[in-house]
Design a protein around this motif. Structure first.
Motif, PDB file in Angstrom:
ATOM      1  N   ALA A  26       0.860  -1.255   0.003  1.00  0.00           N
ATOM      2  CA  ALA A  26       0.104   0.135  -0.005  1.00  0.00           C
ATOM      3  C   ALA A  26       0.845   1.194   0.016  1.00  0.00           C
ATOM      4  O   ALA A  26       0.592   2.180  -0.657  1.00  0.00           O
ATOM      5  CB  ALA A  26      -1.005  -0.025   1.250  1.00  0.00           C
ATOM      6  N   ALA A  61      -0.142   3.724   5.871  1.00  0.00           N
ATOM      7  CA  ALA A  61      -0.209   2.427   5.164  1.00  0.00           C
ATOM      8  C   ALA A  61       0.553   1.305   5.855  1.00  0.00           C
ATOM      9  O   ALA A  61       1.377   0.691   5.556  1.00  0.00           O
ATOM     10  CB  ALA A  61       0.580   2.358   3.620  1.00  0.00           C
ATOM     11  N   THR A  99     -10.648   6.310   0.481  1.00  0.00           N
ATOM     12  CA  THR A  99      -9.550   6.079   1.638  1.00  0.00           C
ATOM     13  C   THR A  99      -9.557   7.085   2.534  1.00  0.00           C
ATOM     14  O   THR A  99      -8.575   7.210   3.266  1.00  0.00           O
ATOM     15  CB  THR A  99      -8.202   5.908   0.536  1.00  0.00           C
ATOM     16  OG1 THR A  99      -8.117   7.282  -0.145  1.00  0.00           O
ATOM     17  CG2 THR A  99      -8.139   5.052  -0.549  1.00  0.00           C
ATOM     18  N   VAL A 152      -4.592   3.649   3.397  1.00  0.00           N
ATOM     19  CA  VAL A 152      -4.532   2.705   2.434  1.00  0.00           C
ATOM     20  C   VAL A 152      -4.145   1.353   2.732  1.00  0.00           C
ATOM     21  O   VAL A 152      -2.991   1.273   3.556  1.00  0.00           O
ATOM     22  CB  VAL A 152      -3.557   3.231   1.135  1.00  0.00           C
ATOM     23  CG1 VAL A 152      -3.368   2.587   0.049  1.00  0.00           C
ATOM     24  CG2 VAL A 152      -3.888   4.687   0.832  1.00  0.00           C
ATOM     25  N   GLY A 153      -4.595   0.490   2.173  1.00  0.00           N
ATOM     26  CA  GLY A 153      -4.451  -1.043   2.817  1.00  0.00           C
ATOM     27  C   GLY A 153      -5.200  -1.336   4.136  1.00  0.00           C
ATOM     28  O   GLY A 153      -5.004  -2.198   4.944  1.00  0.00           O
ATOM     29  N   SER A 213      -9.416  -1.925   0.920  1.00  0.00           N
ATOM     30  CA  SER A 213      -8.097  -1.899   0.367  1.00  0.00           C
ATOM     31  C   SER A 213      -7.176  -2.848   0.773  1.00  0.00           C
ATOM     32  O   SER A 213      -5.709  -2.937   0.333  1.00  0.00           O
ATOM     33  CB  SER A 213      -7.544  -0.387  -0.015  1.00  0.00           C
ATOM     34  OG  SER A 213      -7.252  -0.051   1.158  1.00  0.00           O
ATOM     35  N   ALA A 262      -4.940  -2.368  -2.640  1.00  0.00           N
ATOM     36  CA  ALA A 262      -3.763  -1.227  -2.136  1.00  0.00           C
ATOM     37  C   ALA A 262      -3.402  -0.671  -3.375  1.00  0.00           C
ATOM     38  O   ALA A 262      -3.233   0.477  -3.192  1.00  0.00           O
ATOM     39  CB  ALA A 262      -2.773  -1.955  -1.340  1.00  0.00           C
TER      40      ALA A 262
END
Length: 360
Positions: free
Chosen positions: A19, A136, A316, A327-328, A332, A338
């Motif tokens: 990510a 991330a 996000t 993110v992640g 995601s 990601a």
């Protein structure tokens, strides 16, 4: 450098797994310069994200759904090599190719409101003042250990997937594997070849999924996870939504009785586990393949969490702070997710930076 000694950048990226690298790649694509306009801070000692900590028996050929990073394919990998080596080398080559200048090891202690509408990112190597943040940090550093009565009395060994050493260490032992996800089944299949006895225990009956994991299935999974984070609830594990993909190895294990599952035990005893109906299983080892939780404590000063325990998201972006993108996290939290989320986050961050020019 501002008057509090923090170094000024437009964006700080925290984490250099799939990510974080995706976010950094897209920041570079929109014209931001690594090391000047944005920095990538990574807690891990080497490239590879959480992959570098995977057990040696998890070879690249056993990895499910590893999607290439944007702009550079992973080709020619030897399926027999440990995934930690293959993916670690791939991430390292990726960082070098795109000049991402990842700084490591750097521990991010806290992100809080800074001066002039900026974010103050406090780390083990000093502070950064940023206009936006891509978080991330994944989940690997926060393994989830359930609590059960009598747990502290167990005289055998307890360990989590995060510390799984490979199957040979369980030779001749009686092992209880707890958890119905992909890691739990992988551990079980490996350990069964060496252990004296294995017992598989899960909270819910496992659901095995036939057929390919295609785009339609993927969209349905993302929609279900997204529904929870849009309600401000913590995301559930992927397998709770997808089920376990049934492959030849799992079919063979089912035929041999390795996947004969028991419901969760009620207590742990000094010598094993027991159920209220009188059933007992003696054990030398309890392996908790019970998953991980998102690493988000460093964001606590921003007060992003909802009463339900999660962070309310719009794509996000954290709804409570438009400067912060996760993110992640949630929908995601997959390699392909990601990648897409990194691109989406950067698109919104670019708009934010253009809408709110930097202070001179």
């Amino acid at each position: 450098m501002n008057n509090f000694g923090a170094r000024d950048v437009d964006v700080v990226v925290v984490g250099a797994g799939q990510a974080g690298l995706s976010g950094a790649y897209h920041l570079r694509r929109v014209g931001l310069v690594p090391g000047r306009d944005f920095v990538v801070l990574d807690h891990s000692p080497e490239p590879g994200g959480a992959w570098q900590f995977r057990w040696p028996s998890l070879t690249y050929g056993k990895v499910h759904g590893m999607h290439a990073l944007p702009g550079m394919e992973l080709t020619g990998a030897d399926d027999a090599r440990p995934s930690s080596e293959v993916i670690g080398e791939y991430f390292a080559a990726y960082e070098e190719r795109f000049g991402l200048l990842v700084q490591r090891p750097v521990d991010v202690a806290a992100v809080r409101a800074g001066e002039g509408g900026r974010l103050l990112v406090e780390t083990s190597t000093g502070s950064w003042s940023a206009r936006a943040l891509i978080n991330a940090t994944g989940t690997w550093d926060r393994p989830f250990w359930p609590r059960y009565r009598g747990q502290e009395t167990f005289r055998g060994r307890q360990l989590h997937t995060a510390g799984y050493p490979g199957p040979e260490e369980f030779a001749g032992l009686r092992v209880v594997v707890v958890g119905g996800g992909a890691s739990g089944t992988q551990h079980l299949l490996e350990i069964a070849e060496h252990a004296a006895e294995t017992t598989w225990v899960t909270r819910r009956p496992p659901v095995f999924r036939e057929g390919p994991f295609d785009e339609n299935v993927g969209r349905a999974v993302v929609a279900k996870v997204d529904e929870r984070v849009r309600l401000g609830l913590p995301p559930k594990s992927v397998v709770s939504v997808t089920g376990l993909p049934l492959n030849d190895a799992l079919r063979a294990a089912r035929e041999r009785g390795i996947l004969d599952r028991l419901p969760m035990f009620d207590r742990i005893t000094p010598t094993g586990v027991t159920w209220d109906d009188g059933r007992t299983v003696e054990a030398d080892v309890i392996l908790w393949a019970t998953g991980f939780r998102a690493v988000l404590d460093h964001l606590a000063p921003l007060r992003l969490r909802e009463p339900g325990g999660g962070i309310l998201m719009d794509g996000t972006r954290a709804v409570r702070d438009e400067r912060v993108h996760l993110v992640g996290y949630g929908p995601s939290a997959s390699t392909i997710g990601a990648n897409r989320a990194g691109r989406a986050a950067v698109r919104e961050i670019k708009e934010l930076l253009e809408r709110a020019p930097a202070l001179v």
